[in-house]
Design a protein around this motif. Structure first.
Motif, PDB file in Angstrom:
ATOM      1  N   LEU A 228       0.856  -1.342   0.048  1.00 57.12           N
ATOM      2  CA  LEU A 228      -0.069  -0.010  -0.111  1.00 57.12           C
ATOM      3  C   LEU A 228       0.981   1.357  -0.090  1.00 57.12           C
ATOM      4  N   GLU A 229       1.909   1.214   0.710  1.00 56.81           N
ATOM      5  CA  GLU A 229       2.822   2.308   0.568  1.00 56.81           C
ATOM      6  C   GLU A 229       3.316   2.739  -0.540  1.00 56.81           C
ATOM      7  N   LYS A 230       3.741   1.656  -1.438  1.00 57.89           N
ATOM      8  CA  LYS A 230       4.096   2.064  -2.648  1.00 57.89           C
ATOM      9  C   LYS A 230       3.060   2.436  -3.622  1.00 57.89           C
ATOM     10  N   THR A 231       1.921   1.897  -3.419  1.00 63.75           N
ATOM     11  CA  THR A 231       0.695   2.430  -4.191  1.00 63.75           C
ATOM     12  C   THR A 231       0.183   3.922  -4.006  1.00 63.75           C
ATOM     13  N   LEU A 232       0.295   4.025  -2.600  1.00 65.99           N
ATOM     14  CA  LEU A 232       0.018   5.453  -2.027  1.00 65.99           C
ATOM     15  C   LEU A 232       0.953   6.496  -2.487  1.00 65.99           C
ATOM     16  N   ASP A 233       2.306   6.137  -2.601  1.00 64.23           N
ATOM     17  CA  ASP A 233       3.296   6.940  -3.325  1.00 64.23           C
ATOM     18  C   ASP A 233       3.267   7.290  -4.634  1.00 64.23           C
ATOM     19  N   SER A 234       2.633   6.052  -5.204  1.00 66.77           N
ATOM     20  CA  SER A 234       2.517   6.364  -6.859  1.00 66.77           C
ATOM     21  C   SER A 234       1.327   7.466  -7.058  1.00 66.77           C
ATOM     22  N   ASN A 437       3.487   8.967  12.135  1.00 68.83           N
ATOM     23  CA  ASN A 437       3.944   7.384  11.701  1.00 68.83           C
ATOM     24  C   ASN A 437       5.264   7.727  10.705  1.00 68.83           C
ATOM     25  N   ILE A 438       6.341   7.481  11.728  1.00 69.34           N
ATOM     26  CA  ILE A 438       7.541   7.743  11.268  1.00 69.34           C
ATOM     27  C   ILE A 438       8.316   6.541  10.762  1.00 69.34           C
ATOM     28  N   SER A 439       9.158   6.524   9.355  1.00 71.32           N
ATOM     29  CA  SER A 439       9.635   5.402   9.033  1.00 71.32           C
ATOM     30  C   SER A 439      10.703   4.856   9.725  1.00 71.32           C
ATOM     31  N   GLU A 457      11.092   6.463   3.760  1.00 69.34           N
ATOM     32  CA  GLU A 457      10.115   5.642   2.920  1.00 69.34           C
ATOM     33  C   GLU A 457       9.273   6.702   1.870  1.00 69.34           C
ATOM     34  N   LEU A 458       8.993   7.890   2.684  1.00 69.36           N
ATOM     35  CA  LEU A 458       8.244   9.063   1.930  1.00 69.36           C
ATOM     36  C   LEU A 458       9.186   9.920   1.107  1.00 69.36           C
ATOM     37  N   HIS A 459      10.594   9.757   1.379  1.00 68.03           N
ATOM     38  CA  HIS A 459      11.399  10.835   0.943  1.00 68.03           C
ATOM     39  C   HIS A 459      11.101  12.216   1.166  1.00 68.03           C
ATOM     40  N   THR A 460      10.998  12.340   2.528  1.00 66.22           N
ATOM     41  CA  THR A 460      10.656  13.707   2.982  1.00 66.22           C
ATOM     42  C   THR A 460      11.512  14.117   4.182  1.00 66.22           C
ATOM     43  N   VAL A 461      11.760  15.378   4.422  1.00 69.26           N
ATOM     44  CA  VAL A 461      12.470  16.118   5.596  1.00 69.26           C
ATOM     45  C   VAL A 461      11.293  16.990   6.126  1.00 69.26           C
ATOM     46  N   THR A 462      10.998  17.010   7.280  1.00 67.38           N
ATOM     47  CA  THR A 462       9.936  17.445   8.071  1.00 67.38           C
ATOM     48  C   THR A 462      10.700  18.364   9.276  1.00 67.38           C
ATOM     49  N   LEU A 463      10.106  19.565   9.199  1.00 67.88           N
ATOM     50  CA  LEU A 463      10.368  20.551  10.619  1.00 67.88           C
ATOM     51  C   LEU A 463       9.094  20.712  11.158  1.00 67.88           C
ATOM     52  N   PHE A 474       9.658  19.292   3.206  1.00 68.00           N
ATOM     53  CA  PHE A 474      10.422  19.113   1.907  1.00 68.00           C
ATOM     54  C   PHE A 474      10.376  17.796   1.231  1.00 68.00           C
ATOM     55  N   SER A 475      10.086  17.664   0.001  1.00 67.11           N
ATOM     56  CA  SER A 475       9.960  16.554  -0.850  1.00 67.11           C
ATOM     57  C   SER A 475      10.225  16.883  -2.291  1.00 67.11           C
ATOM     58  N   ASN A 476      11.510  16.363  -3.144  1.00 64.43           N
ATOM     59  CA  ASN A 476      11.463  16.475  -4.258  1.00 64.43           C
ATOM     60  C   ASN A 476      12.395  15.541  -4.708  1.00 64.43           C
ATOM     61  N   LYS A 477      11.707  14.299  -5.296  1.00 60.41           N
ATOM     62  CA  LYS A 477      12.373  13.212  -5.498  1.00 60.41           C
ATOM     63  C   LYS A 477      13.700  13.335  -6.838  1.00 60.41           C
ATOM     64  N   ASN A 478      13.429  14.329  -7.384  1.00 69.23           N
ATOM     65  CA  ASN A 478      14.391  14.712  -8.362  1.00 69.23           C
ATOM     66  C   ASN A 478      15.774  15.007  -7.890  1.00 69.23           C
ATOM     67  N   VAL A 479      15.696  15.596  -6.433  1.00 71.12           N
ATOM     68  CA  VAL A 479      16.902  15.982  -6.161  1.00 71.12           C
ATOM     69  C   VAL A 479      17.506  15.051  -4.695  1.00 71.12           C
ATOM     70  N   LEU A 480      16.274  14.498  -4.014  1.00 75.92           N
ATOM     71  CA  LEU A 480      16.462  13.700  -2.818  1.00 75.92           C
ATOM     72  C   LEU A 480      15.779  12.415  -2.695  1.00 75.92           C
ATOM     73  N   GLN A 481      16.481  11.465  -2.514  1.00 69.44           N
ATOM     74  CA  GLN A 481      15.785  10.025  -2.274  1.00 69.44           C
ATOM     75  C   GLN A 481      16.380   9.101  -1.042  1.00 69.44           C
ATOM     76  N   GLN A 482      15.342   8.714  -0.269  1.00 69.26           N
ATOM     77  CA  GLN A 482      15.952   8.007   0.825  1.00 69.26           C
ATOM     78  C   GLN A 482      16.671   8.776   1.785  1.00 69.26           C
ATOM     79  N   PRO A 483      16.207   9.953   2.187  1.00 69.93           N
ATOM     80  CA  PRO A 483      17.048  10.883   3.189  1.00 69.93           C
ATOM     81  C   PRO A 483      17.206   9.945   4.422  1.00 69.93           C
TER      82      PRO A 483
END
Length: 555
Positions: A228-234, A437-439, A457-463, A474-483
């Motif tokens: 489901l995580e993959k489906t939700l991400d898509s 729900n932190i990965s 898992e979500l490729h995000t950085v959160t403050l 912050f999320s941009n898969k073109n710049v950052l993946q699996q932080p």
């Protein structure tokens, strides 16, 4: 698993060539059982659980089709690797996952309480949110189609007044209008088709959440949530791509000329023209909690490699997952493939190593001049005295802990699927300061009373602030993946190590700007993971999982 039809036969009776309807389904044997066979089964298989056939048939198809044994070895799935996002049996462990010790967990420890875990509840909420967004998108595009028809009707009314004298020319003109309409309608129909398809998929999954919680096995739920995580991400990416592109521009067609019988007409091909315009939408489709900061580019960061060195190895499977810089500038590294802490000086020379005699280590933070705290990647935190080379205290967290940061007399650490906890170092009392729900494998840093954490898992950085409010994400898969590792400077700029993107990204203190400042490309022997900013020297220390340390000067 053999898919059942609406009439499910007893598997045992079927082997005896007897046709008998099943009344229950065994989630361990993956077979239907009639009433008589159920009685025998319950006596001989006391550790097996059964559900009603109706409950089994109501499970979503993707849950029923999940393989529950290893496809290669036909053995029971016993472990799960978060680096490869896959379950595996004991025979696969050495063959495929020898270097993944820090990312491997026993399924038996993960699934017992998964039905009560907030993860599946959060997925149900997220599915409903995406369904709501897709419904809004579908309605918007449908309204635009109606508007296009209204545009055509208005143009047609104008043309009818003009048609009497130039009937043939007007027919040609209307063909141009229809071609313009067809072109724009095709564009919208294609997008609308994709939206309706996604909406149906999300709605189906959303409606299946209750049945999953009620009837799926713990293993099915755990594996299902990963799918489901993959489906939700898509689906999430699809929604953002639609909203952030020009796909939602309001498309109109209109006549470019005021038609009048008094106008001199010599060349109707030039006089009668059709054009299409696009007006960016002003509607809001995304709920505030789903909005993500996109990435303008910073131009003012200069990063220069000062030197690099290799951490002393114990074995070829070195896996550096954490580092901290002490007040004397010694660097302490945590090896997640063992219980070792490895100490080098600021120039890279090896000083000593220390075996904590604990099961594992994950991240590390300095407490004072000679003391560090080490998370286990399990339910313990070790307080280590480097001068005496011993573990002075072990804290039981009762939760799986990963990234850790010492700040203002307290330790803050991430907890898988639960959030961020804080332990006071004066009385060792703890509490959650942020619930989410932190990965697995999330890291943490602090500045100005705020807390910043990664979600691989979500490729995000959160403050977040002290009141648990999200300041930015912050999320941009073109710049950052699996932080993974994250650190900050005194200005609140965030530096993040991208494990899959194999780079370091700098995010401004307000989360509105980001730029890749270090890139190690596709080097298969170098996966950036741990990171620390040293204010005294204005240097950034970045460590690969394989044990190479890069020291960069920041200007």
């Amino acid at each position: 698993m053999e898919a059942a039809s609406r009439m499910t036969l007893c598997g045992i009776c079927k082997q005896k060539r007897v046709c008998c309807s099943a009344v229950v389904w065994c989630t361990e044997c993956h077979n239907g059982l009639c009433a008589e066979c159920q009685n025998n089964h319950d006596v001989s298989m006391t550790n097996h659980s059964t559900i009603t056939v109706e409950g089994y048939l109501n499970l979503p198809p993707f849950i029923k089709s999940l393989p529950l044994v290893c496809k290669e070895h036909n053995k029971k799935l016993e472990k799960y690797c978060f680096d490869h996002n896959t379950p595996f049996c004991f025979l696969c462990n050495e063959k495929y996952h020898g270097c993944c010790a820090a990312a491997v967990v026993d399924l038996d420890t993960m699934i017992p309480n998964i039905k009560s875990s907030p993860a599946i509840e959060n997925m149900g909420i997220k599915l409903k949110e995406i369904v709501g967004i897709l419904q809004k998108l579908r309605l918007d595009r449908s309204e635009n189609l109606l508007k296009l028809k209204e545009n055509r009707t208005k143009i047609k009314n104008k043309i009818e007044l003009f048609r009497k004298n130039i009937n043939e020319e007007i027919d040609n003109y209307m063909q141009d209008v229809d071609l313009a309409l067809e072109k724009t309608r095709t564009e919208i129909d294609q997008l609308l088709g994709n939206i309706v398809k996604r909406e149906g998929q999300m709605l189906e999954l959303s409606e299946g959440i209750t049945e999953i919680k009620s009837n799926a096995t713990n293993l099915q739920i755990f594996l299902g949530t990963k799918q489901l995580e993959k489906t939700l991400d898509s689906a999430d990416n699809f929604v953002h791509s639609v909203i952030n592109s020009n796909s939602l521009d309001t498309i109109s067609i209109q006549s470019d000329t005021e038609l009048s019988l008094t106008n001199p007409i010599f060349d109707l091909n030039k006089y009668l023209t059709v054009s299409t315009t696009r007006q960016p939408t002003i509607k809001e489709f995304m709920p505030p909690n789903l909005k993500q900061v996109q990435t303008p580019i910073l131009k003012d960061t200069k990063v220069t490699l000062n030197h690099q060195f290799n951490i002393k190895r114990e074995s070829k499977n070195l896996a550096i997952s954490g580092l901290c810089v002490m007040n004397n500038n010694d660097i302490v590294f945590a090896d997640s493939n063992s219980d070792r802490l490895i100490i080098h000086d600021k120039n890279g020379s090896f000083k000593f190593e220390f075996y904590t005699e604990q099961e594992n280590s994950f991240d590390i933070t300095q407490l004072d001049d000679v003391t560090v705290a080490v998370t286990s990647g399990d339910d313990e935190i070790y307080i280590v005295d480097l001068s005496d080379k011993k573990v002075s205290k072990t804290l039981q967290t009762k939760d799986t802990c990963y990234g850790v940061q010492y700040s203002n007399g307290a330790m803050l650490f991430t907890v898988k699927e639960k959030g961020i906890r804080k332990i006071s170092m004066s009385d060792f009392k703890s509490k959650y300061i942020y619930k989410s729900n932190i990965s697995w494998g999330s890291y943490i840093t602090t500045f100005g009373g705020n807390v910043c954490f990664t979600n691989r898992e979500l490729h995000t950085v959160t403050l977040v602030d002290s009141a648990q409010n999200i300041i930015w994400s912050f999320s941009n898969k073109n710049v950052l993946q699996q932080p993974y590792g994250v650190t900050s400077d005194i200005h609140g700029n965030i530096y993040v190590a991208g494990y899959r993107s194999n780079n370091v990204v700098k995010i401004s203190h307000d989360g509105k700007s980001g730029v890749e400042v270090i890139n190690h490309g596709s080097n298969i022997d170098c996966h950036l993971r741990a990171i620390s900013y040293v204010e005294q020297t204005k240097q950034l220390l970045v460590t690969s999982e394989e044990g190479t340390v890069f020291v960069y000067d920041i200007k």
